[in-house]
Enzyme design. Structure first.
Site, PDB file in Angstrom:
ATOM      1  N   THR A 171      28.121   6.867  14.415  1.00 59.42           N
ATOM      2  CA  THR A 171      27.200   7.155  15.486  1.00 59.42           C
ATOM      3  C   THR A 171      27.053   5.868  16.095  1.00 59.42           C
ATOM      4  N   VAL A 172      27.922   5.301  17.425  1.00 71.04           N
ATOM      5  CA  VAL A 172      27.934   3.975  17.415  1.00 71.04           C
ATOM      6  C   VAL A 172      27.247   4.667  19.598  1.00 71.04           C
ATOM      7  N   TYR A 201       8.352  -2.692  18.221  1.00 75.05           N
ATOM      8  CA  TYR A 201       8.378  -3.323  17.183  1.00 75.05           C
ATOM      9  C   TYR A 201       8.183  -4.657  17.135  1.00 75.05           C
ATOM     10  N   HIS A 202      10.207  -4.680  18.181  1.00 72.83           N
ATOM     11  CA  HIS A 202      10.223  -6.416  18.322  1.00 72.83           C
ATOM     12  C   HIS A 202       8.889  -6.893  18.388  1.00 72.83           C
ATOM     13  N   LEU A 235      24.718  -0.888   9.796  1.00 75.95           N
ATOM     14  CA  LEU A 235      25.988  -0.554   8.903  1.00 75.95           C
ATOM     15  C   LEU A 235      26.080   0.339   7.651  1.00 75.95           C
ATOM     16  N   ASN A 293      -0.671  -2.373  12.950  1.00 75.64           N
ATOM     17  CA  ASN A 293      -0.081  -2.594  11.187  1.00 75.64           C
ATOM     18  C   ASN A 293      -0.116  -4.209  11.088  1.00 75.64           C
ATOM     19  N   LYS A 299       6.536  -8.379  16.295  1.00 74.33           N
ATOM     20  CA  LYS A 299       6.709  -9.459  15.299  1.00 74.33           C
ATOM     21  C   LYS A 299       6.890 -10.690  16.572  1.00 74.33           C
ATOM     22  N   ARG A 325      23.815   3.004   7.625  1.00 79.89           N
ATOM     23  CA  ARG A 325      24.301   4.939   8.768  1.00 79.89           C
ATOM     24  C   ARG A 325      25.732   4.731   8.168  1.00 79.89           C
ATOM     25  N   ARG A 345       4.928   3.288   3.466  1.00 79.96           N
ATOM     26  CA  ARG A 345       6.576   3.609   3.868  1.00 79.96           C
ATOM     27  C   ARG A 345       7.182   4.221   2.950  1.00 79.96           C
ATOM     28  N   THR A 363      11.842 -11.949  13.666  1.00 78.43           N
ATOM     29  CA  THR A 363      13.464 -10.394  13.488  1.00 78.43           C
ATOM     30  C   THR A 363      14.409 -11.973  14.940  1.00 78.43           C
ATOM     31  N   ASN A 398       1.262  -1.057  -0.185  1.00 82.32           N
ATOM     32  CA  ASN A 398      -0.008   0.135   0.144  1.00 82.32           C
ATOM     33  C   ASN A 398       0.829   1.244  -0.190  1.00 82.32           C
ATOM     34  N   SER A 416      11.329  -3.544  22.136  1.00 81.26           N
ATOM     35  CA  SER A 416      11.025  -2.511  21.685  1.00 81.26           C
ATOM     36  C   SER A 416       9.403  -2.928  20.834  1.00 81.26           C
TER      37      SER A 416
HETATM   38  P1  NAD Z   1      10.561  -1.952   4.484  1.00 80.88           P
HETATM   39  O1  NAD Z   1       9.779  -0.931   4.948  1.00 80.88           O
HETATM   40  O2  NAD Z   1      11.604  -1.269   3.156  1.00 80.88           O
HETATM   41  O3  NAD Z   1       9.204  -2.302   3.736  1.00 80.88           O
HETATM   42  C1  NAD Z   1       7.940  -2.904   4.003  1.00 80.88           C
HETATM   43  C2  NAD Z   1       6.751  -2.576   2.592  1.00 80.88           C
HETATM   44  O4  NAD Z   1       5.648  -3.341   3.572  1.00 80.88           O
HETATM   45  C3  NAD Z   1       6.531  -1.414   2.149  1.00 80.88           C
HETATM   46  O5  NAD Z   1       7.107  -1.605   1.057  1.00 80.88           O
HETATM   47  C4  NAD Z   1       5.789  -0.987   3.035  1.00 80.88           C
HETATM   48  O6  NAD Z   1       5.007   0.205   2.581  1.00 80.88           O
HETATM   49  C5  NAD Z   1       4.575  -2.769   3.059  1.00 80.88           C
HETATM   50  N1  NAD Z   1       3.525  -2.410   4.097  1.00 80.88           N
HETATM   51  C6  NAD Z   1       3.974  -1.869   5.293  1.00 80.88           C
HETATM   52  N2  NAD Z   1       2.870  -2.168   5.984  1.00 80.88           N
HETATM   53  C7  NAD Z   1       1.735  -2.501   5.056  1.00 80.88           C
HETATM   54  C8  NAD Z   1       0.570  -2.778   4.678  1.00 80.88           C
HETATM   55  N3  NAD Z   1      -0.284  -3.203   5.970  1.00 80.88           N
HETATM   56  N4  NAD Z   1      -0.133  -3.412   3.702  1.00 80.88           N
HETATM   57  C9  NAD Z   1       0.217  -3.565   2.240  1.00 80.88           C
HETATM   58  N5  NAD Z   1       1.807  -3.521   2.968  1.00 80.88           N
HETATM   59  C10 NAD Z   1       2.292  -2.697   3.973  1.00 80.88           C
HETATM   60  O7  NAD Z   1      11.128  -2.685   5.601  1.00 80.88           O
HETATM   61  P2  NAD Z   1      11.712  -4.363   4.992  1.00 80.88           P
HETATM   62  O8  NAD Z   1      13.408  -3.474   5.441  1.00 80.88           O
HETATM   63  O9  NAD Z   1      12.217  -4.657   3.675  1.00 80.88           O
HETATM   64  O10 NAD Z   1      11.809  -5.187   5.688  1.00 80.88           O
HETATM   65  C11 NAD Z   1      10.842  -6.002   5.232  1.00 80.88           C
HETATM   66  C12 NAD Z   1      10.107  -7.088   6.761  1.00 80.88           C
HETATM   67  O11 NAD Z   1      11.621  -7.979   6.822  1.00 80.88           O
HETATM   68  C13 NAD Z   1       9.701  -6.077   7.556  1.00 80.88           C
HETATM   69  O12 NAD Z   1       8.982  -7.061   8.172  1.00 80.88           O
HETATM   70  C14 NAD Z   1      10.783  -6.619   9.044  1.00 80.88           C
HETATM   71  O13 NAD Z   1      10.506  -6.447   9.999  1.00 80.88           O
HETATM   72  C15 NAD Z   1      11.884  -7.730   8.425  1.00 80.88           C
HETATM   73  N6  NAD Z   1      13.283  -7.294   8.991  1.00 80.88           N
HETATM   74  C16 NAD Z   1      14.142  -6.260   8.051  1.00 80.88           C
HETATM   75  C17 NAD Z   1      15.031  -6.264   8.375  1.00 80.88           C
HETATM   76  C18 NAD Z   1      16.711  -4.976   7.818  1.00 80.88           C
HETATM   77  O14 NAD Z   1      16.964  -4.753   8.827  1.00 80.88           O
HETATM   78  N7  NAD Z   1      15.959  -4.670   6.992  1.00 80.88           N
HETATM   79  C19 NAD Z   1      16.091  -7.161   9.184  1.00 80.88           C
HETATM   80  C20 NAD Z   1      14.905  -8.299   9.946  1.00 80.88           C
HETATM   81  C21 NAD Z   1      14.234  -8.322  10.114  1.00 80.88           C
HETATM   82  N1  USQ Z   2      23.019   1.459  16.125  1.00 82.30           N
HETATM   83  C1  USQ Z   2      23.901   2.278  17.108  1.00 82.30           C
HETATM   84  N2  USQ Z   2      24.452   3.266  16.384  1.00 82.30           N
HETATM   85  C2  USQ Z   2      23.071   3.860  15.224  1.00 82.30           C
HETATM   86  C3  USQ Z   2      22.532   3.012  14.891  1.00 82.30           C
HETATM   87  C4  USQ Z   2      21.880   1.787  15.803  1.00 82.30           C
HETATM   88  O1  USQ Z   2      24.793   2.132  17.028  1.00 82.30           O
HETATM   89  O2  USQ Z   2      23.716   5.085  14.019  1.00 82.30           O
HETATM   90  C5  USQ Z   2      22.925   0.372  17.328  1.00 82.30           C
HETATM   91  C6  USQ Z   2      21.569   0.360  17.744  1.00 82.30           C
HETATM   92  O3  USQ Z   2      21.627   0.718  19.190  1.00 82.30           O
HETATM   93  C7  USQ Z   2      21.903  -1.632  18.481  1.00 82.30           C
HETATM   94  C8  USQ Z   2      21.944  -2.158  16.930  1.00 82.30           C
HETATM   95  O4  USQ Z   2      22.951  -0.752  16.659  1.00 82.30           O
HETATM   96  O5  USQ Z   2      21.870  -2.102  19.266  1.00 82.30           O
HETATM   97  C9  USQ Z   2      21.492  -2.241  15.607  1.00 82.30           C
HETATM   98  O6  USQ Z   2      20.496  -1.248  15.090  1.00 82.30           O
HETATM   99  P1  USQ Z   2      19.853  -1.139  14.114  1.00 82.30           P
HETATM  100  O7  USQ Z   2      18.834   0.667  13.661  1.00 82.30           O
HETATM  101  O8  USQ Z   2      20.956  -1.035  12.964  1.00 82.30           O
HETATM  102  O9  USQ Z   2      18.169  -2.567  14.152  1.00 82.30           O
HETATM  103  P2  USQ Z   2      17.022  -2.628  15.018  1.00 82.30           P
HETATM  104  O10 USQ Z   2      16.869  -1.304  15.609  1.00 82.30           O
HETATM  105  O11 USQ Z   2      17.466  -3.843  15.710  1.00 82.30           O
HETATM  106  O12 USQ Z   2      16.598  -3.173  13.571  1.00 82.30           O
HETATM  107  C10 USQ Z   2      17.108  -3.775  12.114  1.00 82.30           C
HETATM  108  C11 USQ Z   2      15.546  -3.598  11.420  1.00 82.30           C
HETATM  109  C12 USQ Z   2      14.267  -4.602  12.045  1.00 82.30           C
HETATM  110  C13 USQ Z   2      14.585  -5.630  12.551  1.00 82.30           C
HETATM  111  C14 USQ Z   2      16.358  -5.969  12.819  1.00 82.30           C
HETATM  112  C15 USQ Z   2      16.763  -7.333  13.403  1.00 82.30           C
HETATM  113  O13 USQ Z   2      15.196  -2.012  11.365  1.00 82.30           O
HETATM  114  O14 USQ Z   2      13.454  -4.189  11.203  1.00 82.30           O
HETATM  115  O15 USQ Z   2      13.495  -6.652  12.706  1.00 82.30           O
HETATM  116  O16 USQ Z   2      17.419  -4.484  12.199  1.00 82.30           O
HETATM  117  S1  USQ Z   2      17.099  -7.044  14.897  1.00 82.30           S
HETATM  118  O17 USQ Z   2      18.120  -6.329  15.455  1.00 82.30           O
HETATM  119  O18 USQ Z   2      18.292  -9.078  14.233  1.00 82.30           O
HETATM  120  O19 USQ Z   2      16.540  -7.807  15.755  1.00 82.30           O
END
Ligand code: NAD
Ligand code: USQ
Length: 398
Positions: free
Chosen positions: A253-254, A181-182, A239, A118, A185, A241, A35, A144, A32, A179
């Site tokens: 930004t650690v 968010y987590h 990474l 959502n 999941k 970032r 994002r 996750t 939809n 969080s």
């Molecule tokens: P993203 O935000 O780039 O993509 C998510 C997509 O889902 C977007 O295009 C958004 O528009 C769509 N979306 C969200 N809610 C919706 C809804 N209600 N109906 C229809 N579409 C909807 O995220 P991503 O980084 O691609 O992550 C995808 C999945 O993988 C997520 O579930 C995330 O939790 C999981 N994940 C991501 C990471 C990461 O580092 N990016 C790591 C671990 C897990």
């Molecule tokens: N962090 C820093 N500096 C920054 C950004 C992040 O030190 O500038 C630290 C955070 O405090 C954290 C770690 O880096 O300890 C990871 O943070 P992140 O923002 O890279 O990742 P996170 O918030 O954990 O979320 C991302 C995705 C999420 C996915 C998750 C996998 O956005 O969708 O679920 O990674 S996991 O971390 O295994 O849960």
């Protein structure tokens, strides 16, 4: 296979849809575009200039002759989602369509609630639609690694053998998410496991680590196919970032001491893992959990690696230790199992200097799009009402 990708306009979803299409699967997408609206709300935009979906799909068709069908709609709308399932009759549904930023979910009450509604409602709707219209379809759900938190014991793949008062059982591994968010999941994981148990749904819950990189073989074919690369404090992962910060010589930004250890995965392995899961589906009623990451690092290790590679190309960046805006352990034990996807054939791309080089190159290539105002963390876990300094909203291209 007929594969439906929910969230196919997103970071992992777009790369996966193209990869599966290239491999000869019949791919459809539902999204939809919410994002793109969240970026607009936050005044952020991806480093890379992603195109509107219609242009992306037309470019893919022109380059490869492959057609990907698109359904625009919200999966929290059950009628929409069931319609898509009935029309596409998928053999596998890959579910990426969630709000995936931990900081976004921690902004305030409204963002915590919208994240959980959502994510939990979307997944519940999907479970009901599968039960009613595609009971044999395999659900491949993105969970996750953060569901487990950072316990002081080894992390298993989903389940742990426990002996208690002389009796044994194989039970879900304890969850200590960090969080709202987590937490969403974890709620999803429980709902999925329950639906498998009562209705015989087939599911694979992929507990994915932090994803890095942007290029895959398919998205590299043309700039019209370019994937998103987020670097802002809310959606940018660590990474990605650091590479963007290095490109403009901004101190890395650690947060805190930087001893936070997480599992990481290259986006080229994400797409392969999804295909591996689809090709060997879970059995009826089975809820499998695979830990989907390839290497683990501390945040400080990543900062040093980026620092060293950047220096080789003349970019001298400092490493800053900012007060940690999150509530998390800054030093801890971490050892998570991750052999199930390797057993299915995953051959990982490991993080190397050459990969960091290419991430840095992309960051430098698009450095005129970098807004350094998006680097510093503004969302603090200890506050329940974060006032973010609003950057100027950017146009949402859909
Ligand atoms: P993203 O935000 O780039 O993509 C998510 C997509 O889902 C977007 O295009 C958004 O528009 C769509 N979306 C969200 N809610 C919706 C809804 N209600 N109906 C229809 N579409 C909807 O995220 P991503 O980084 O691609 O992550 C995808 C999945 O993988 C997520 O579930 C995330 O939790 C999981 N994940 C991501 C990471 C990461 O580092 N990016 C790591 C671990 C897990
Ligand atoms: N962090 C820093 N500096 C920054 C950004 C992040 O030190 O500038 C630290 C955070 O405090 C954290 C770690 O880096 O300890 C990871 O943070 P992140 O923002 O890279 O990742 P996170 O918030 O954990 O979320 C991302 C995705 C999420 C996915 C998750 C996998 O956005 O969708 O679920 O990674 S996991 O971390 O295994 O849960």
């Amino acid at each position: 296979m007929r594969i439906l990708v929910l969230g196919g306009d997103g970071y992992c979803g777009w790369a996966t849809a193209l990869y599966l299409s290239k491999k000869g699967h019949a791919v459809s997408i539902a999204d939809n575009y919410v994002r793109r609206q969240w970026d607009h709300e936050l005044g952020a935009q991806t480093l890379t200039p992603i195109r509107p979906m219609a242009q992306r799909l037309a470019a893919w068709r022109d380059l490869t002759g492959e057609e990907i069908s698109m359904h625009v709609g919200d999966i929290t709308d059950h009628e929409f989602l069931s319609g898509v399932i009935q029309e596409e009759r998928p053999e596998a549904v890959v579910h990426f369509a969630e709000q995936r930023s931990a900081p976004y979910s921690m902004i305030d009450r409204k963002h915590a609630v919208s994240t959980q509604v959502n994510n939990v409602v979307g997944t519940l709707n999907l479970l009901f639609a599968l039960k009613e219209f595609a009971p044999d379809c395999h659900l491949v759900k993105l969970g996750t690694m953060g569901e487990y938190g950072t316990p002081n014991i080894d992390i298993e793949e989903g389940y742990i053998n426990i002996e208690h008062n002389g009796r044994r059982d194989l039970l879900p591994f304890p969850k200590q998410p960090g969080s709202f968010y987590h937490l969403s999941k974890v709620h999803d994981s429980h709902n999925i496991a329950f639906a498998c148990r009562i209705w015989g749904i087939r599911a694979t819950d992929l507990h994915q680590g932090v994803v890095y990189g942007t290029l895959t073989e398919e998205t590299a074919l043309s700039e019209a196919l370019i994937n998103r690369f987020d670097y802002d404090e809310v959606f940018g992962t660590v990474l990605n970032r650091f590479c963007v910060q290095a490109a403009v010589k901004h101190p890395l930004t650690v947060y805190g001491k930087g001893g936070q250890t997480r599992g990481y995965i290259d986006i080229r392995d994400t797409v392969r893992c999804i295909e591996l899961a689809c090709l060997s589906p879970a059995g009826r009623g089975e809820c499998r959990v695979f830990n989907q990451f390839t290497e683990q690092f501390t945040v400080l290790q990543l900062a040093h690696m980026v620092h060293d590679v950047a220096r080789k190309v003349g970019l001298n960046v400092a490493i800053d230790h900012l007060p940690d805006p999150r509530v998390e352990l800054e030093e801890h034990y971490y050892n998570a199992k991750h052999s199930k996807l390797a057993d299915l054939g995953l051959q990982p791309h490991l993080l190397s200097d050459s990969l960091l080089d290419s991430l840095l190159n992309i960051s430098v290539q698009y450095s005129d799009r970098i807004d350094a105002g998006l680097f510093m963390p503004q969302v603090n876990w200890r506050s329940h009402r974060n006032e973010r300094k609003q950057a100027a909203p950017v146009a949402a291209a859909v």
